[in-house]
Scaffold this motif. Structure first.
Motif, PDB file in Angstrom:
ATOM      1  N   SER A 168       0.815  -1.214   0.000  1.00 38.77           N
ATOM      2  CA  SER A 168       0.000   0.000   0.000  1.00 38.77           C
ATOM      3  C   SER A 168       0.844   1.259   0.000  1.00 38.77           C
ATOM      4  O   SER A 168       0.327   2.348  -0.250  1.00 38.77           O
ATOM      5  N   LYS A 169       2.145   1.118   0.272  1.00 36.95           N
ATOM      6  CA  LYS A 169       3.027   2.280   0.249  1.00 36.95           C
ATOM      7  C   LYS A 169       3.194   2.783  -1.178  1.00 36.95           C
ATOM      8  O   LYS A 169       3.125   2.026  -2.137  1.00 36.95           O
ATOM      9  N   GLU A 170       3.400   4.072  -1.287  1.00 40.98           N
ATOM     10  CA  GLU A 170       3.479   4.705  -2.604  1.00 40.98           C
ATOM     11  C   GLU A 170       4.626   4.117  -3.423  1.00 40.98           C
ATOM     12  O   GLU A 170       5.761   4.043  -2.982  1.00 40.98           O
ATOM     13  N   GLY A 171       4.309   3.682  -4.639  1.00 46.16           N
ATOM     14  CA  GLY A 171       5.305   3.154  -5.551  1.00 46.16           C
ATOM     15  C   GLY A 171       5.729   1.729  -5.266  1.00 46.16           C
ATOM     16  O   GLY A 171       6.648   1.208  -5.916  1.00 46.16           O
ATOM     17  N   MET A 172       5.101   1.058  -4.320  1.00 47.59           N
ATOM     18  CA  MET A 172       5.505  -0.287  -3.921  1.00 47.59           C
ATOM     19  C   MET A 172       4.470  -1.349  -4.268  1.00 47.59           C
ATOM     20  O   MET A 172       4.407  -2.384  -3.628  1.00 47.59           O
ATOM     21  N   GLN A 173       3.642  -1.084  -5.265  1.00 48.33           N
ATOM     22  CA  GLN A 173       2.549  -2.002  -5.568  1.00 48.33           C
ATOM     23  C   GLN A 173       3.031  -3.350  -6.090  1.00 48.33           C
ATOM     24  O   GLN A 173       2.297  -4.331  -6.023  1.00 48.33           O
ATOM     25  N   ASN A 174       4.237  -3.401  -6.645  1.00 50.99           N
ATOM     26  CA  ASN A 174       4.725  -4.638  -7.264  1.00 50.99           C
ATOM     27  C   ASN A 174       5.797  -5.327  -6.412  1.00 50.99           C
ATOM     28  O   ASN A 174       6.737  -5.920  -6.936  1.00 50.99           O
TER      29      ASN A 174
END
Length: 1104
Positions: free
Chosen positions: A1042-1048
């Motif tokens: 859920s952290k920004e830029g960490m979806q993958n």
């Protein structure tokens, strides 16, 4: 949570009478409009033209004023007039007074700007309006979308817009919205039940004094948004579930409902419905329009029954507050004709029948049953949907679960769903993310060729996840089992091998065309002397959408044009800037720089006081002489400080032309891909629905495991000489049943065992849990016949053909019925619909009338259903235990309950005196000696979570796999050694084998990790490792991603027996991997030296 209305469609319209129907019988106020001469004469009287204006002796005459509307247009005008009579805003009412119903726009040709002469904009708009007469028409005029006449009134009333020209009474009604506010205006109109037709201008240069060409670019309907131009943008569009047109008729089998989806070009019919089941469907279905067939109003003998007490009364009470239209003839053919008329479709358009055979399928839930168990969200009733899925599972999966509960599947499908869930519960590998795409969205975007690169990437995710499941040993069987549920949901019967092969073709085709994440062959142009924002704005609208190989020629031309532009700016502007920078002057000296004029899409020189006082041939003077004022697209001077040159303007034109050609080529390729995939639309619809079902079932299994629910055993019925009956060896038995709204994992539920071989009578004190137990039994039986897990320790559930729950009834003043009348109507439906294969649950019937007769009626109903009961003895001051025990309840605790609720002592004493006087001889004195136990206090579990971290995805697949393998090897060696020490095995074969499982990007942990202690390693973007332990791996993974830029983010995990061991291994891995040279992010967690002390025996523990 999804909004469901009990008496609202898109617009809730009360009863009223239009002027066009003054001469009709009150019984026919909702009747179909037959175009009789009477109505035509009536319109002639009501809507006359004003006297023609004269000026300087000349009279303006219009042929349109002499032309009366034909019968077809007249029906549309009646339709619009009915809606205008609902308007309440003063500004709208003022506009309505200026309407004249002689044309579809409602324009008075004698008012200012009201001309309908051929060649005028009004006449052109009228032509568009005639194609879609029941849609609000918005016409693009410059930077606005305008509406005239009737449509302008609708915009002012429902979209909150102000009329053009204020409240002037000498001009026709006009209103509109800016181009940038179109989406909001469309949302306001469709939310209020209107369809909208949008007319766009043809973009490009036009000849002097000539009007721009216009065309119908698309439509917006409730549940179907406007998508024109979406192919060229870089954002997605929220797409709601489509709203069907609903037709209701009566047949020999009962009530029939037909749903027609214009977006999907499909229809489905369901016959043999009871009145209660039909009302349930109406309340849970957000539809665009409702049509009622004349068979509801007249029976075979021709006598009216619509609205009478009894049959049809409940449906009439539901429909009377809604807007609907009558229709006659063949129910299906006439309904499809109405749909074509409503949406302005060509007669050649065909609709596909997606009705799935309903043999051996349980009947749909009655309204009372659905509301009392929370299948339909009801205030004060625990919502069943909320406990079946995790809180983060919403949207299409939740809608699928709700529809399955309201319309239970056939026994074969329910068995398949349960088998699928069982497989899902035991899966050990990571599972796909399950991309959920609305089928209606796929159909509309591909049909209109408006799918953009974002949507194509999403489509590729869908088919790739199908292929991922096919290629996985653990998931392939689940994929095969999901074929039948997907067939029932879509009406499409597709062979498994065909699905796989077509998905491979679609994935390859999109992969060949679309620019995917991680590719870097298309970079935005960049030159030092030109602001980067210019190239970003000009090229981001087409770069990064299709692969460069398909647009190499166009890209090369853009690069040459950009280089030429940079060269010209260097030659014409840079010497001037250098001259200014070299000039040392106090305040008020020369200023100048090269800037991007975003509004004009140009790069110009902006400066002041830069011209030399004396021309001496110094550097930069020649370039200053070439400057000229910058002009906008209309040839007007931009400002006093903006300058350009002829060479710069030529270079800009060349660059813009090259960019326009490149963008046109990209859009052509995207639309061509839409055309190709449209031939595979059935595969895409089937695949997308299959993933929705997969996500819903995986989520249900995860939540069920967390709540400690079980899979029931589903059984059939046996036959006897008297017909079908319960098999005595296959009755319904539920052990350890708990209320579905209680969380067993928190220890707050009371367990009961229900063994039903026949019928069952339940009594108990007030507040003793009778109603809760009935709800629990009903919910468990419903979940079982749907193939879901149930809140119990074990369960044996037969194949019921219907489940009916009756709770307390309330009066219905709108229908003129008392609570007892409503109750009797429901009981009539239950008794008439019950069979030997039905589950009937009734709570305190006949309490809405006087005792003696009510008791007799209740006894008769009990005899009819052959119901047997269980009662409980109480003694003295008792408290309920909510436990089901054998015996007879001889005390209702009514007086005690009244006292607890604050009723005065005097009233209670008098009630006791009356009770003793009347019922003393009948009162039982034999009370139980056993006292009821106090209900246990609720327990609460608290989770000990490690701090959340974030992780980025590495872009080099090879390096990532090598790093993963190295870490996996190191983790296995370190933990295997530690486990060997802990287990102290006698022989080498006793050492447990550690199994590390990888969770790649767009994957998630399987349900088998629910409730298990896990140790995991997360890969951060800075190439450091984060090591943690958790009992909720799925939640921890979601938190990290859920952290920004960490979806993958990617993970590696393994399960261990207990949190103590997990903490030991977490600390061990942090310290050992650091010493092995691996960079660790959470070094502080490695200092927990005391973690892991435990007396746990390892003799019989396995590690997976």
């Amino acid at each position: 949570m999804y909004w469901l209305a009990t008496r609202n469609l898109v617009v809730s319209i009360p009863r009223w009478r239009s002027l066009a129907l003054l001469f009709r019988s009150p019984l026919n106020k909702h009747a179909c409009y037959s175009h009789s001469p009477l109505i035509g004469r009536q319109f002639g009287r009501l809507h006359c033209f004003k006297d023609q204006k004269t000026s300087r002796g000349n009279t303006r005459k219009y042929k349109a004023s002499d032309k009366s509307p034909n019968d077809k247009d007249l029906s549309h005008l009646v339709w619009w007039k009915e809606r205008l009579q609902l308007c309440r805003k003063p500004s709208t009412l003022n506009l309505v007074k200026r309407l004249v119903y002689s044309n579809l726009l409602g324009l008075d040709v004698n008012l200012k700007n009201g001309s309908l002469k051929v060649g005028t904009l009004n006449a052109e708009i009228l032509q568009f309006k005639s194609k879609f007469p029941r849609e609000v028409l918005l016409c693009r005029v410059g930077d606005f979308y305008e509406a005239l006449g009737i449509d302008a009134c609708i915009l002012v009333e429902y979209a909150g817009l102000n009329p053009f020209g204020g409240l002037r009474s000498d001009s026709i009604p006009r209103a509109g919205c800016p181009v940038v506010n179109l989406r909001q205006t469309l949302d306001d109109l469709t939310r209020n039940g209107f369809s909208v037709c949008i007319v766009e201008e043809v973009q490009g240069p036009t000849q002097a004094r000539s009007r721009k060409g216009r065309f119908i670019s698309g439509h917006a309907h409730p549940g179907s948004p406007y998508v024109f131009g979406l192919v060229g943008v870089d954002h997605d569009l929220d797409f709601p579930e489509p709203m069907p047109v609903v037709g209701i008729s009566r047949s020999a089998r009962g009530y029939c409902i037909t749903l027609v989806l214009e977006t999907m070009k499909t229809y489905s019919s369901e016959d043999g419905l009871t009145e209660e089941a039909l009302v349930t469907k109406l309340r849970t279905c957000r539809y665009h329009h409702l049509f009622l067939h004349s068979s509801l109003r007249d029976n075979a003998s021709g006598t009216s029954r619509w609205g009478e007490f009894g049959a049809g009364g409940l449906l009439w009470g539901e429909c009377i507050a809604r807007q609907f239209e009558w229709f006659g003839g063949d129910p299906l053919a006439e309904l499809l004709y109405k749909v074509n008329e409503l949406y302005g479709l060509d007669s050649e358009v065909t609709f596909r029948n997606v009705t799935v055979p309903s043999e051996n399928r349980p009947r749909s839930l009655h309204l009372g049953t659905a509301t009392q168990i929370g299948a339909i969200p009801t205030e004060g009733i625990p919502c069943l949907l909320k406990v079946l899925l995790p809180s983060n599972c919403t949207g299409l999966p939740a809608l699928y679960i709700r529809d399955l509960l309201l319309n239970p599947p056939a026994h074969e499908i329910a068995s398949t769903i349960q088998a699928t869930c069982r497989f899902m519960s035991n899966v050990k590998c990571s599972i796909p993310e399950f991309t959920c795409v609305s089928s209606a969205k796929l159909v509309k975007l591909l049909e209109l060729r408006e799918a953009n690169h974002i949507e194509f990437c999403r489509i590729k995710n869908v088919v790739d996840e199908i292929l991922h499941m096919h290629r996985s040993i653990d998931l392939s069987e689940i994929l095969k089992l999901l074929m039948d549920p997907a067939w029932v949901s879509t009406g499409l019967k597709i062979d498994f091998e065909t699905l796989v092969s077509e998905c491979e073709w679609i994935s390859d085709r999109i992969g060949q065309m679309i620019f995917l994440d991680g590719e870097s062959d298309q970079k935005i142009s960049s030159y030092a002397n030109i602001p980067g924002e210019f190239f970003e704005d000009m090229e981001s609208s087409w770069k990064g959408r299709v692969k460069k190989i398909h647009i190499e020629e166009e890209v090369a031309e853009v690069e040459r044009a950009a280089e030429a532009l940079s060269s010209v700016i260097t030659e014409d502007f840079l010497p001037i800037v250098s001259r200014i920078r070299a000039t040392s002057a106090p305040l008020g000296g020369p200023k100048g720089e090269i800037l991007y004029a975003r509004e004009h899409e140009a790069v110009w020189f902006k400066g002041k006081r830069f011209a030399p006082a004396v021309w001496a041939g110094s550097p930069g003077e020649e370039q200053i002489k070439q400057l000229k004022p910058a002009l906008d697209s209309k040839g007007r001077k931009v400002g006093e400080e903006w300058f350009t040159t002829m060479k710069v303007e030529d270079a800009l034109m060349r660059y813009h032309d090259a960019g326009a050609k490149a963008k046109a080529r990209v859009l052509e390729l995207l639309r061509g891909l839409s055309t190709e995939l449209q031939t595979k639309i059935n595969i895409l619809v089937f695949a997308s629905m299959l993933l929705v079902i997969a996500k819903a079932l995986f989520a249900h299994v995860s939540e069920g495991r967390r709540r400690k629910w079980v899979f029931p055993t589903l059984t059939g019925f046996s036959s006897s000489e008297g017909g079908e009956s319960f098999d005595e060896t296959k009755g319904m038995k539920i052990t350890g049943l708990t209320p579905y709204w209680f969380d067993v994992s928190e220890g707050s539920a009371v367990h009961n065992t229900v063994d039903m071989q026949s019928l069952f009578l339940l009594t108990g004190p007030n507040g003793g849990g009778k109603s809760s137990l009935l709800r629990s039994i009903c919910a468990a039986a419903l979940l079982g016949i749907c193939g879901f897990m149930v809140p119990a320790e074990s369960a044996l559930i037969p194949q019921f053909d219907s489940i009916m729950l009756h709770m307390k009834s309330y009066d219905s003043p709108a229908d003129g019925k008392s609570s007892f009348q409503v109750e009797m109507s429901e009981m009539r439906s239950i008794v008439n619909g019950a069979t030997s294969r039905s589950l009937v649950l009734i709570d305190e019937i006949c309490r809405g009338t006087e005792t003696a007769k009510g008791t007799c009626i209740a006894g008769s109903i009990i005899e009819a259903l052959d119901e047997i009961g269980c009662l409980e003895y109480v003694n003295g001051k008792t408290k309920p235990t909510w436990k089901l025990v054998d015996g007879i309840c001889r005390e209702s605790l009514a007086f005690e309950t009244a006292k607890e609720e604050g009723v005065t002592e005097a009233i209670i004493q008098r009630a006791e005196e009356l009770y003793s006087a009347v019922y003393a001889k009948e009162a039982s004195s034999g009370l139980s000696d056993a006292q009821l136990a106090q209900f246990g206090s609720e327990g609460h579990l608290q989770s000990n979570r490690a701090p959340a971290r974030s992780l980025g995805r590495k872009t080099e697949p090879t390096n990532k796999m090598e790093a993963l393998q190295d870490i996996k090897t190191a983790v296995t060696l370190i933990c295997q050694k530690k486990l060997t020490e802990l287990y102290k095995p006698k022989t080498t074969s006793d050492v447990p084998v550690l199994n590390c499982v990888a969770i790649a990007a767009r994957e998630q942990p399987p349900p088998s990790t629910i409730g298990s202690s896990c140790v995991y390693i997360m890969f951060r973007p800075d190439k450091k490792l984060y090591i943690g332990e958790t009992d909720d791996l799925d939640g921890r993974v979601r938190t990290h991603r859920s952290k920004e830029g960490m979806q993958n983010a990617s993970f590696l995990y393994f399960t261990v027996p207990g949190k103590s061991i997990a903490r030991q291994l977490e600390t061990l891995l942090i310290n050992q991997l650091l010493s092995e040279g691996f960079p660790i992010a959470n070094l502080a967690d490695g200092k927990h030296q005391n973690f892991g002390t435990s007396s746990l025996s390892f003799d019989s523990v396995t590690v997976a």
